[in-house]
Design a protein around this motif. Sequence first.
Motif, PDB file in Angstrom:
ATOM      1  N   SER A  47       0.828  -1.197   0.000  1.00 14.62           N
ATOM      2  CA  SER A  47       0.000   0.000   0.000  1.00 14.62           C
ATOM      3  C   SER A  47       0.867   1.252   0.000  1.00 14.62           C
ATOM      4  CB  SER A  47      -0.908  -0.019   1.243  1.00 14.62           C
ATOM      5  OG  SER A  47      -1.712   1.135   1.289  1.00 14.62           O
ATOM      6  N   ASP A  48       0.619   2.138  -0.941  1.00 11.88           N
ATOM      7  CA  ASP A  48       1.332   3.416  -1.052  1.00 11.88           C
ATOM      8  C   ASP A  48       0.280   4.481  -1.295  1.00 11.88           C
ATOM      9  OD1 ASP A  48       2.579   5.730  -2.253  1.00 11.88           O
ATOM     10  OD2 ASP A  48       4.362   4.518  -2.661  1.00 11.88           O
ATOM     11  N   PHE A  49       0.000   5.303  -0.281  1.00 16.67           N
ATOM     12  CA  PHE A  49      -1.125   6.231  -0.362  1.00 16.67           C
ATOM     13  C   PHE A  49      -1.038   7.140  -1.587  1.00 16.67           C
ATOM     14  CE2 PHE A  49      -3.418  10.144   0.486  1.00 16.67           C
ATOM     15  CZ  PHE A  49      -4.631   9.671   0.963  1.00 16.67           C
ATOM     16  N   ALA A  50       0.142   7.675  -1.855  1.00 15.17           N
ATOM     17  CA  ALA A  50       0.279   8.621  -2.969  1.00 15.17           C
ATOM     18  C   ALA A  50      -0.047   7.962  -4.302  1.00 15.17           C
ATOM     19  CB  ALA A  50       1.692   9.196  -2.989  1.00 15.17           C
ATOM     20  N   VAL A  51       0.428   6.735  -4.495  1.00 11.85           N
ATOM     21  CA  VAL A  51       0.153   6.024  -5.751  1.00 11.85           C
ATOM     22  C   VAL A  51      -1.328   5.674  -5.850  1.00 11.85           C
ATOM     23  CG1 VAL A  51       0.619   3.941  -7.087  1.00 11.85           C
ATOM     24  CG2 VAL A  51       2.488   5.123  -5.926  1.00 11.85           C
ATOM     25  N   LEU A  52      -1.903   5.173  -4.753  1.00 11.47           N
ATOM     26  CA  LEU A  52      -3.323   4.836  -4.754  1.00 11.47           C
ATOM     27  C   LEU A  52      -4.162   6.064  -5.103  1.00 11.47           C
ATOM     28  CD1 LEU A  52      -3.437   2.660  -1.509  1.00 11.47           C
ATOM     29  CD2 LEU A  52      -3.501   1.824  -3.868  1.00 11.47           C
ATOM     30  N   GLU A  53      -3.841   7.192  -4.493  1.00  7.32           N
ATOM     31  CA  GLU A  53      -4.627   8.395  -4.752  1.00  7.32           C
ATOM     32  C   GLU A  53      -4.472   8.872  -6.188  1.00  7.32           C
ATOM     33  OE1 GLU A  53      -6.015  10.873  -1.702  1.00  7.32           O
ATOM     34  OE2 GLU A  53      -4.742  12.514  -2.410  1.00  7.32           O
ATOM     35  N   GLN A  54      -3.266   8.779  -6.709  1.00  9.29           N
ATOM     36  CA  GLN A  54      -3.047   9.166  -8.108  1.00  9.29           C
ATOM     37  C   GLN A  54      -3.903   8.322  -9.044  1.00  9.29           C
ATOM     38  OE1 GLN A  54       0.909   8.311  -9.617  1.00  9.29           O
ATOM     39  NE2 GLN A  54       0.853  10.103 -10.957  1.00  9.29           N
ATOM     40  N   GLU A  55      -3.950   7.031  -8.809  1.00 15.86           N
ATOM     41  CA  GLU A  55      -4.745   6.132  -9.657  1.00 15.86           C
ATOM     42  C   GLU A  55      -6.238   6.431  -9.544  1.00 15.86           C
ATOM     43  OE1 GLU A  55      -1.875   2.159  -9.628  1.00 15.86           O
ATOM     44  OE2 GLU A  55      -3.541   2.321  -8.196  1.00 15.86           O
ATOM     45  N   VAL A  56      -6.696   6.651  -8.328  1.00 19.40           N
ATOM     46  CA  VAL A  56      -8.118   6.918  -8.114  1.00 19.40           C
ATOM     47  C   VAL A  56      -8.527   8.235  -8.764  1.00 19.40           C
ATOM     48  CG1 VAL A  56      -9.798   7.524  -6.330  1.00 19.40           C
ATOM     49  CG2 VAL A  56      -8.290   5.549  -6.011  1.00 19.40           C
ATOM     50  N   VAL A  57      -7.725   9.262  -8.589  1.00 16.77           N
ATOM     51  CA  VAL A  57      -8.044  10.568  -9.186  1.00 16.77           C
ATOM     52  C   VAL A  57      -8.047  10.472 -10.706  1.00 16.77           C
ATOM     53  CG1 VAL A  57      -7.144  12.905  -9.535  1.00 16.77           C
ATOM     54  CG2 VAL A  57      -7.312  11.968  -7.226  1.00 16.77           C
ATOM     55  N   ALA A  58      -7.098   9.744 -11.271  1.00 11.28           N
ATOM     56  CA  ALA A  58      -7.056   9.580 -12.733  1.00 11.28           C
ATOM     57  C   ALA A  58      -8.320   8.893 -13.234  1.00 11.28           C
ATOM     58  CB  ALA A  58      -5.820   8.790 -13.136  1.00 11.28           C
ATOM     59  N   ALA A  59      -8.795   7.880 -12.511  1.00  6.76           N
ATOM     60  CA  ALA A  59     -10.024   7.192 -12.914  1.00  6.76           C
ATOM     61  C   ALA A  59     -11.228   8.122 -12.823  1.00  6.76           C
ATOM     62  CB  ALA A  59     -10.237   5.960 -12.035  1.00  6.76           C
ATOM     63  N   ALA A  60     -11.277   8.940 -11.769  1.00  2.29           N
ATOM     64  CA  ALA A  60     -12.385   9.882 -11.621  1.00  2.29           C
ATOM     65  C   ALA A  60     -12.364  10.929 -12.728  1.00  2.29           C
ATOM     66  CB  ALA A  60     -12.313  10.551 -10.251  1.00  2.29           C
ATOM     67  N   GLN A  61     -11.183  11.403 -13.082  1.00  3.02           N
ATOM     68  CA  GLN A  61     -11.072  12.378 -14.174  1.00  3.02           C
ATOM     69  C   GLN A  61     -11.479  11.759 -15.499  1.00  3.02           C
ATOM     70  OE1 GLN A  61      -6.954  13.408 -13.382  1.00  3.02           O
ATOM     71  NE2 GLN A  61      -7.545  15.455 -12.660  1.00  3.02           N
ATOM     72  N   ALA A  62     -11.128  10.512 -15.719  1.00  2.00           N
ATOM     73  CA  ALA A  62     -11.554   9.824 -16.937  1.00  2.00           C
ATOM     74  C   ALA A  62     -13.072   9.716 -16.986  1.00  2.00           C
ATOM     75  CB  ALA A  62     -10.912   8.439 -17.016  1.00  2.00           C
ATOM     76  N   LEU A  63     -13.689   9.472 -15.837  1.00  2.00           N
ATOM     77  CA  LEU A  63     -15.146   9.364 -15.784  1.00  2.00           C
ATOM     78  C   LEU A  63     -15.815  10.652 -16.252  1.00  2.00           C
ATOM     79  CD1 LEU A  63     -17.807   7.979 -14.889  1.00  2.00           C
ATOM     80  CD2 LEU A  63     -17.318   8.766 -12.559  1.00  2.00           C
ATOM     81  N   VAL A  64     -15.374  11.793 -15.728  1.00  2.00           N
ATOM     82  CA  VAL A  64     -16.047  13.046 -16.088  1.00  2.00           C
ATOM     83  C   VAL A  64     -15.643  13.529 -17.484  1.00  2.00           C
ATOM     84  CG1 VAL A  64     -16.370  13.711 -13.680  1.00  2.00           C
ATOM     85  CG2 VAL A  64     -14.315  14.474 -14.884  1.00  2.00           C
ATOM     86  N   GLU A  65     -14.462  13.135 -17.958  1.00  2.00           N
ATOM     87  CA  GLU A  65     -14.081  13.489 -19.325  1.00  2.00           C
ATOM     88  C   GLU A  65     -14.920  12.726 -20.351  1.00  2.00           C
ATOM     89  OE1 GLU A  65      -9.911  12.743 -19.457  1.00  2.00           O
ATOM     90  OE2 GLU A  65      -9.425  14.445 -18.132  1.00  2.00           O
ATOM     91  N   LYS A  66     -15.162  11.454 -20.067  1.00  2.00           N
ATOM     92  CA  LYS A  66     -15.991  10.647 -20.971  1.00  2.00           C
ATOM     93  C   LYS A  66     -17.467  10.996 -20.862  1.00  2.00           C
ATOM     94  CE  LYS A  66     -12.930   6.593 -20.680  1.00  2.00           C
ATOM     95  NZ  LYS A  66     -12.824   5.194 -20.180  1.00  2.00           N
ATOM     96  N   HIS A  67     -17.878  11.447 -19.686  1.00  2.00           N
ATOM     97  CA  HIS A  67     -19.294  11.721 -19.420  1.00  2.00           C
ATOM     98  C   HIS A  67     -19.426  13.093 -18.747  1.00  2.00           C
ATOM     99  CE1 HIS A  67     -20.087   7.472 -20.296  1.00  2.00           C
ATOM    100  NE2 HIS A  67     -19.033   7.208 -19.545  1.00  2.00           N
ATOM    101  N   PRO A  68     -19.335  14.174 -19.530  1.00  2.00           N
ATOM    102  CA  PRO A  68     -19.380  15.511 -18.945  1.00  2.00           C
ATOM    103  C   PRO A  68     -20.680  15.806 -18.197  1.00  2.00           C
ATOM    104  CG  PRO A  68     -18.618  15.586 -21.225  1.00  2.00           C
ATOM    105  CD  PRO A  68     -19.123  14.200 -20.979  1.00  2.00           C
ATOM    106  N   ASN A  69     -21.729  15.044 -18.489  1.00  3.00           N
ATOM    107  CA  ASN A  69     -23.004  15.272 -17.791  1.00  3.00           C
ATOM    108  C   ASN A  69     -23.059  14.549 -16.447  1.00  3.00           C
ATOM    109  OD1 ASN A  69     -23.177  12.667 -18.901  1.00  3.00           O
ATOM    110  ND2 ASN A  69     -25.416  12.769 -19.009  1.00  3.00           N
TER     111      ASN A  69
END
Length: 245
Positions: A175-197
Amino acid sequence: MTSGTDRSRAQAGTVGDLGIGILMLDTHFRRLPGDIGNARSWSTPVQFRVVRGADPAAIVHGRPGDFLQPFIDAALDLVSCGVRGITTSCGFLALLQKELAAALPVPVATSSLLQAPLIEAMLPAGQQVGILTFAPEALSARHLSAVGVRTDTPIEGLAPDSLFRRVYGAQGGVSDFAVLEQEVVAAAQALVEKHPNAGAILCECTNLPPHSAAIARATGRPVFDIIGFVDWFARSLMPPVYPKD
């Protein structure tokens, strides 16, 4: 007259002032503050029970219905100790929502996904909730339908080779908090980029709440997770008493 439930509580030794009982998957990874399995995440008293054999692979990619009776038994044990409501440590247990609710004498909230219809009711016209999940390839229309979520709801999640999936899928990895958070944030950004609504983000996974604040900062969307949901649930079971004046 003493009811069967009252007798079982007396035999088990009831613990006072317990609102929520949490049915835990059988895991051995580190649980960060904010994770459902870390006691410091909670502002309300909770009680935990591990369901042996119900590991992440069995529940996310396997047949969770095979574990229905062990989950019922663990929940009944929690109820015998005095808990007033039941939740679980995996959003994929949405598949067992109806069965557990039918089998138990207290309210049940198996999954953070139960929030989706309420979130959508709050959003401006033209917006919908987007789901951030542990395993997008495994979160099916069956999971969504089991808890009243629209099957066309946008879904994004962590990649199979991510550290998040390796750690929380019990596949190994430190477990590495910084890496985990980076991955989670990237996934969330992908979600809103693909689905702006997608006007709000709903975290299916109970390991995601340590990163909810970072998700909100990165996306500018409100973020709903299991901790906020269960806090709301627990408040209904143990309402605060206000001063009279």
